[in-house]
Design a protein around this motif. Structure first.
Motif, short mmCIF file in Angstrom:
data_model
loop_
_atom_site.label_atom_id
_atom_site.label_comp_id
_atom_site.label_asym_id
_atom_site.label_seq_id
_atom_site.Cartn_x
_atom_site.Cartn_y
_atom_site.Cartn_z
N LYS A 67 0.83 -1.21 0.00
CA LYS A 67 0.00 0.00 0.00
C LYS A 67 0.87 1.26 0.00
N HIS A 68 1.92 1.26 0.79
CA HIS A 68 2.77 2.45 0.87
C HIS A 68 3.67 2.60 -0.35
N LEU A 69 4.00 1.51 -1.01
CA LEU A 69 4.77 1.62 -2.24
C LEU A 69 3.94 2.19 -3.38
N ASN A 70 2.63 1.96 -3.34
CA ASN A 70 1.75 2.45 -4.40
C ASN A 70 1.28 3.90 -4.18
N THR A 71 1.50 4.46 -3.01
CA THR A 71 1.08 5.84 -2.76
C THR A 71 2.13 6.81 -3.26
N VAL A 72 1.67 7.98 -3.67
CA VAL A 72 2.57 9.01 -4.19
C VAL A 72 3.16 9.81 -3.03
N GLU A 73 2.33 10.22 -2.08
CA GLU A 73 2.80 11.01 -0.95
C GLU A 73 3.21 10.10 0.19
N GLN A 74 4.00 10.68 1.07
CA GLN A 74 4.37 9.93 2.25
C GLN A 74 3.21 9.94 3.22
N PRO A 75 2.94 8.82 3.88
CA PRO A 75 1.82 8.79 4.83
C PRO A 75 2.12 9.65 6.05
N LYS A 76 1.10 10.37 6.50
CA LYS A 76 1.25 11.22 7.67
C LYS A 76 0.21 10.81 8.69
N TYR A 77 0.66 10.68 9.90
CA TYR A 77 -0.25 10.35 10.99
C TYR A 77 -0.56 11.62 11.75
#
Length: 123
Positions: free
Chosen positions: A10-20
């Motif tokens: 999932k994180h490899l397919n996202t463009v932006e970095q995940p933010k919590y």
């Protein structure tokens, strides 16, 4: 790394970095000490910066009063208090540096020797 394959995918397919981002900060143990902490912060806002207590010292003071919560709750509360209208005011100012001729000068203090027009005088 302790991450499941679907999470990595999932994180490899996202463009932006995940933010919590925490939606709501819950600190039930701090609720009964907020008034004391606020009064300390208001008193110390009048002192010079060098005499103010850090969030760590405020945490230790609350522990002496019986506070059993975490340090990060105190740290978040202090940060929020300082950024609100209660904290010190931060203002911005712009002063244009425009001077009339001969109104202001800048000097570089050094000693130089210059020969002016030496070749022009010989011809």
């Amino acid at each position: 790394m302790g991450l499941s394959r679907p999470t990595v995918r999932k994180h490899l397919n996202t463009v932006e970095q995940p933010k919590y981002q925490r939606l709501l900060t819950v600190s039930p143990r701090l609720d009964e000490y907020k008034d004391q902490l606020t009064s300390w912060l208001e008193e110390e806002s009048k002192l010079p910066r060098s005499r103010r207590r850090t969030a760590q010292r405020l945490f230790e003071g609350l522990q002496e009063l019986g506070y059993g919560g975490a340090y990060d709750s105190i740290q978040r509360f202090v940060k929020q208090w300082k950024s609100s209208a209660h904290g010190p005011k931060i203002t911005e100012a712009f002063i244009p540096l425009v001077f009339l001729p001969a109104d202001a000068c800048q000097f570089d203090w050094s000693q130089e020797q210059v020969e002016i027009g030496v070749g022009a005088l010989k011809s």
